[in-house]
Design a protein around this motif. Structure first.
Motif, PDB file in Angstrom:
ATOM      1  N   SER A  44       5.140   3.221  -1.822  1.00 37.87           N
ATOM      2  CA  SER A  44       6.539   3.710  -2.431  1.00 37.87           C
ATOM      3  C   SER A  44       6.530   3.184  -3.787  1.00 37.87           C
ATOM      4  O   SER A  44       6.801   4.217  -4.684  1.00 37.87           O
ATOM      5  CB  SER A  44       7.583   3.216  -1.636  1.00 37.87           C
ATOM      6  OG  SER A  44       7.741   3.598  -0.588  1.00 37.87           O
ATOM      7  N   SER A  45       6.152   2.265  -4.267  1.00 40.41           N
ATOM      8  CA  SER A  45       6.128   1.751  -5.650  1.00 40.41           C
ATOM      9  C   SER A  45       4.695   2.574  -6.282  1.00 40.41           C
ATOM     10  O   SER A  45       4.859   2.932  -7.437  1.00 40.41           O
ATOM     11  CB  SER A  45       5.936   0.283  -5.805  1.00 40.41           C
ATOM     12  OG  SER A  45       5.768  -0.029  -7.178  1.00 40.41           O
ATOM     13  N   ARG A  48       5.676   5.725  -7.177  1.00 38.06           N
ATOM     14  CA  ARG A  48       6.548   5.834  -8.202  1.00 38.06           C
ATOM     15  C   ARG A  48       8.044   6.716  -7.601  1.00 38.06           C
ATOM     16  O   ARG A  48       8.734   7.337  -8.383  1.00 38.06           O
ATOM     17  CB  ARG A  48       6.510   6.058  -9.475  1.00 38.06           C
ATOM     18  CG  ARG A  48       5.272   5.629 -10.047  1.00 38.06           C
ATOM     19  CD  ARG A  48       4.745   6.001 -11.684  1.00 38.06           C
ATOM     20  NE  ARG A  48       5.675   5.314 -12.564  1.00 38.06           N
ATOM     21  CZ  ARG A  48       5.700   4.159 -12.951  1.00 38.06           C
ATOM     22  NH1 ARG A  48       4.858   3.157 -12.704  1.00 38.06           N
ATOM     23  NH2 ARG A  48       6.484   3.547 -13.979  1.00 38.06           N
ATOM     24  N   LYS A  60      11.782   7.402  -6.754  1.00 36.28           N
ATOM     25  CA  LYS A  60      12.851   6.836  -7.487  1.00 36.28           C
ATOM     26  C   LYS A  60      13.972   5.867  -6.666  1.00 36.28           C
ATOM     27  O   LYS A  60      14.636   5.109  -7.362  1.00 36.28           O
ATOM     28  CB  LYS A  60      13.594   7.891  -8.159  1.00 36.28           C
ATOM     29  CG  LYS A  60      14.242   8.776  -7.167  1.00 36.28           C
ATOM     30  CD  LYS A  60      15.022  10.236  -7.815  1.00 36.28           C
ATOM     31  CE  LYS A  60      16.262   9.681  -8.655  1.00 36.28           C
ATOM     32  NZ  LYS A  60      16.736  10.942  -9.370  1.00 36.28           N
ATOM     33  N   THR A 118       9.972  -7.126  -3.519  1.00 35.94           N
ATOM     34  CA  THR A 118      10.227  -6.419  -4.385  1.00 35.94           C
ATOM     35  C   THR A 118       9.964  -6.968  -5.956  1.00 35.94           C
ATOM     36  O   THR A 118       9.670  -6.091  -6.922  1.00 35.94           O
ATOM     37  CB  THR A 118      11.435  -5.638  -4.233  1.00 35.94           C
ATOM     38  OG1 THR A 118      12.526  -6.296  -4.429  1.00 35.94           O
ATOM     39  CG2 THR A 118      11.441  -4.765  -3.072  1.00 35.94           C
ATOM     40  N   PHE A 132       6.627  -6.497  -8.154  1.00 39.61           N
ATOM     41  CA  PHE A 132       6.210  -5.252  -8.603  1.00 39.61           C
ATOM     42  C   PHE A 132       6.656  -4.711 -10.067  1.00 39.61           C
ATOM     43  O   PHE A 132       7.784  -5.374 -10.277  1.00 39.61           O
ATOM     44  CB  PHE A 132       6.329  -4.077  -7.632  1.00 39.61           C
ATOM     45  CG  PHE A 132       5.648  -4.161  -6.392  1.00 39.61           C
ATOM     46  CD1 PHE A 132       4.607  -3.510  -6.162  1.00 39.61           C
ATOM     47  CD2 PHE A 132       6.319  -4.929  -5.373  1.00 39.61           C
ATOM     48  CE1 PHE A 132       3.988  -3.573  -4.856  1.00 39.61           C
ATOM     49  CE2 PHE A 132       5.633  -4.951  -4.151  1.00 39.61           C
ATOM     50  CZ  PHE A 132       4.517  -4.567  -3.898  1.00 39.61           C
ATOM     51  N   SER A 133       5.929  -4.419 -10.851  1.00 37.06           N
ATOM     52  CA  SER A 133       6.393  -3.888 -12.267  1.00 37.06           C
ATOM     53  C   SER A 133       7.377  -2.606 -12.052  1.00 37.06           C
ATOM     54  O   SER A 133       8.388  -2.618 -12.954  1.00 37.06           O
ATOM     55  CB  SER A 133       5.021  -3.541 -13.165  1.00 37.06           C
ATOM     56  OG  SER A 133       4.296  -2.458 -12.726  1.00 37.06           O
ATOM     57  N   HIS A 134       6.949  -1.798 -11.216  1.00 36.61           N
ATOM     58  CA  HIS A 134       7.729  -0.654 -11.182  1.00 36.61           C
ATOM     59  C   HIS A 134       8.851  -1.005  -9.863  1.00 36.61           C
ATOM     60  O   HIS A 134       8.596  -1.333  -8.967  1.00 36.61           O
ATOM     61  CB  HIS A 134       7.119   0.518 -10.854  1.00 36.61           C
ATOM     62  CG  HIS A 134       8.014   1.913 -10.261  1.00 36.61           C
ATOM     63  ND1 HIS A 134       8.716   2.589 -11.232  1.00 36.61           N
ATOM     64  CD2 HIS A 134       8.263   2.458  -9.222  1.00 36.61           C
ATOM     65  CE1 HIS A 134       9.095   3.361 -10.627  1.00 36.61           C
ATOM     66  NE2 HIS A 134       9.178   3.458  -9.356  1.00 36.61           N
ATOM     67  N   THR A 135      10.431  -0.906 -10.446  1.00 39.91           N
ATOM     68  CA  THR A 135      11.165  -1.056  -9.397  1.00 39.91           C
ATOM     69  C   THR A 135      12.133   0.142  -9.264  1.00 39.91           C
ATOM     70  O   THR A 135      12.828   0.394 -10.145  1.00 39.91           O
ATOM     71  CB  THR A 135      11.959  -2.549  -9.966  1.00 39.91           C
ATOM     72  OG1 THR A 135      10.928  -3.605 -10.125  1.00 39.91           O
ATOM     73  CG2 THR A 135      13.162  -2.848  -8.998  1.00 39.91           C
ATOM     74  N   PRO A 136      12.162   0.736  -8.141  1.00 33.66           N
ATOM     75  CA  PRO A 136      13.026   1.710  -7.858  1.00 33.66           C
ATOM     76  C   PRO A 136      14.415   1.239  -7.654  1.00 33.66           C
ATOM     77  O   PRO A 136      14.733   0.111  -7.791  1.00 33.66           O
ATOM     78  CB  PRO A 136      12.561   2.309  -6.734  1.00 33.66           C
ATOM     79  CG  PRO A 136      11.909   1.255  -5.820  1.00 33.66           C
ATOM     80  CD  PRO A 136      11.329   0.350  -6.930  1.00 33.66           C
ATOM     81  N   ALA A 148       1.695   7.193 -14.524  1.00 34.89           N
ATOM     82  CA  ALA A 148       2.782   6.521 -15.076  1.00 34.89           C
ATOM     83  C   ALA A 148       3.641   7.439 -16.028  1.00 34.89           C
ATOM     84  O   ALA A 148       4.753   7.666 -16.238  1.00 34.89           O
ATOM     85  CB  ALA A 148       2.524   4.993 -15.538  1.00 34.89           C
ATOM     86  N   ARG A 189       3.767  11.869 -13.595  1.00 40.01           N
ATOM     87  CA  ARG A 189       3.404  12.167 -12.010  1.00 40.01           C
ATOM     88  C   ARG A 189       2.939  13.044 -11.538  1.00 40.01           C
ATOM     89  O   ARG A 189       2.308  12.917 -10.535  1.00 40.01           O
ATOM     90  CB  ARG A 189       4.920  11.401 -11.438  1.00 40.01           C
ATOM     91  CG  ARG A 189       4.706  11.217 -10.183  1.00 40.01           C
ATOM     92  CD  ARG A 189       6.143  10.732  -9.545  1.00 40.01           C
ATOM     93  NE  ARG A 189       6.112  10.371  -7.999  1.00 40.01           N
ATOM     94  CZ  ARG A 189       6.701  11.123  -7.233  1.00 40.01           C
ATOM     95  NH1 ARG A 189       7.055  12.381  -7.521  1.00 40.01           N
ATOM     96  NH2 ARG A 189       6.543  10.874  -6.159  1.00 40.01           N
TER      97      ARG A 189
END
Length: 413
Positions: A129-130, A133, A135, A165, A168-172, A388, A391
């Motif tokens: 999911s991360s 990306r 949302k 969570t 991870f750098s990308h946090t939804p 990034a 997408r």
């Protein structure tokens, strides 16, 4: 009425199919035939509670085993919104199917058995999911009825989720809620059994999410066909047909043809008999240019060319989806839209264990469901952005040239 695309995932027997069936039932979205199927299957199995899982477990092999193998897509509407739900499999060997189910989704619902807590598949599904990306990610701690609706159990698992969570750098946008898909607690209707929980139901959360709109990404169009028409209505008509991958195009815009770098002005946009002044991402159009330019299938039109689009060296994260292992120096066909090029697996930089992404390790080959950072060398440019940054133009697949199997999906770094 807007559309929200949802993917459900979790470990086997976490109750994904039952949750979807319950959601449809309590939203009054089941057909008479589906209601009759549920009643009949419940009676055949001698169950006390209705067996909602039969709505999505469509394959015979799935029904016999009581698991989901393929990705089942369910389409339904509430009074305010349309939904497409992709019910992905829970077994680890079907992780590739989960990637397929989540690839076009905006929201991921990850189920966790309240009795078991976070499992390897939970980490794997959140990692994907991360990686994609997405949302919004909704963690549904299911089967709360089997732990007496314990707040302590819920809070303990919620703490585990926060710890996972944070890596991870990308946090939804993340939501965590206690549910029972079998009994219906907090799925559509609030539950009196969890009076300590003050948040929204799953339905409430999904109805508040704003679907993806027109992205503010650079314009890119995949050329699919060059049209030459000569008749009474169209004299010496030459247009380029394709789908806008990302961004927006308007009459009068200057576009650049890749890989040649030739520039020209858009003088017409056509959609069948209509000639709109502009078009957006996702639309299939024909366009005419001011100049007679050499363009063919597999080329790309952009407004803002950059060196990365023309690079033959690609750093990417790939999910290996084939039972045949990938080895260094292996040759594959890389495809993105209509663009294809032979490529070579130059290096496997690191394999990433989803349960602990920081503990990467080296490998000389990739096996089924491995997720790894790799280097690829293509024979020709395929005009990819970083995932990034864009997408919609940062993803590709790898095809085995001997078997024609899709062996991997990749995300450009």
């Amino acid at each position: 009425m807007d559309l929200l695309r949802i993917n459900t995932a979790g470990s086997v027997d976490d109750g994904k199919s039952t949750l979807i069936g319950r959601f449809l039932n309590d939203s009054h979205a089941l057909t008479i035939e589906q209601e009759e199927l549920i009643a009949r299957k419940t009676k055949e199995k001698g169950l006390e509670d209705l067996d909602f899982s039969v709505i999505t477990d469509g394959l015979i092999a799935e029904r016999e085993q009581g698991i989901t193998i393929d990705v089942a897509h369910i389409y339904f509407s509430s009074a305010d919104r349309k939904f497409i739900i992709a019910d992905s499999p829970g077994h680890v060997e079907y992780t590739r199917n989960m990637v397929t189910g989540a690839s076009n989704s905006e929201v991921s619902i990850i189920l966790i058995d309240a009795r078991k807590g976070l499992l390897e598949q939970t980490h794997r599904h959140y990692f994907i999911s991360s990686l994609l990306r997405l949302k919004t990610v909704v963690f549904c701690i299911n089967k709360m009825d089997l732990v007496d609706y314990s707040e302590d159990v819920f809070l303990n698992i919620a703490a585990q989720i926060n710890k996972m969570t944070a890596q991870f750098s990308h946090t939804p946008d993340i939501h965590v809620l206690p549910i029972s898909s079998l009994k219906g607690d907090n799925v559509v209707n609030p539950s009196n059994n969890t009076d300590w929980y003050k948040g929204d139901t799953l339905s409430g959360i999904l109805h508040k999410i704003i679907p993806n709109g027109i992205e503010n990404e650079d314009f890119a169009l995949d050329v699919q066909q060059v049209l030459h028409v000569q008749n009474k209505e169209f004299t010496d008509y030459r247009a380029y047909a394709g789908r806008i991958i990302s961004g927006r195009l308007a009459v009068g815009d200057e576009v650049t043809v890749l890989p040649s770098g030739t520039k020209s002005e858009v003088i017409e946009i056509r959609k069948f008999t209509n000639t709109p002044t502009s078009a957006n991402a996702g639309e299939s159009i024909q366009l005419r240019l001011k100049d007679d330019v050499d363009i063919s299938r597999g080329m790309m039109l952009v407004k803002q060319p950059n060196e990365k689009l023309l690079s033959k060296d690609i750093n990417a994260t790939v999910v290996w989806m084939d039972e045949k292992q990938a080895s260094l120096s292996g040759k594959y066909l890389l495809q993105a839209g209509t663009r294809t090029a032979v490529c070579k697996l130059q290096a496997i930089e690191a394999v990433i264990p989803p349960e602990n992404p920081s503990q990467t390790y080296e490998a000389s080959a990739l096996k089924l469901n491995d997720i790894a950072k790799v280097q690829l060398k293509t024979a020709a440019p395929v005009f990819l952005d970083s995932f990034a940054a864009n997408r919609l133009n940062g993803v590709f697949i790898l095809i085995d040239t001997q078997t024609n199997n899709t062996v991997a999906v990749g995300f450009v770094a």
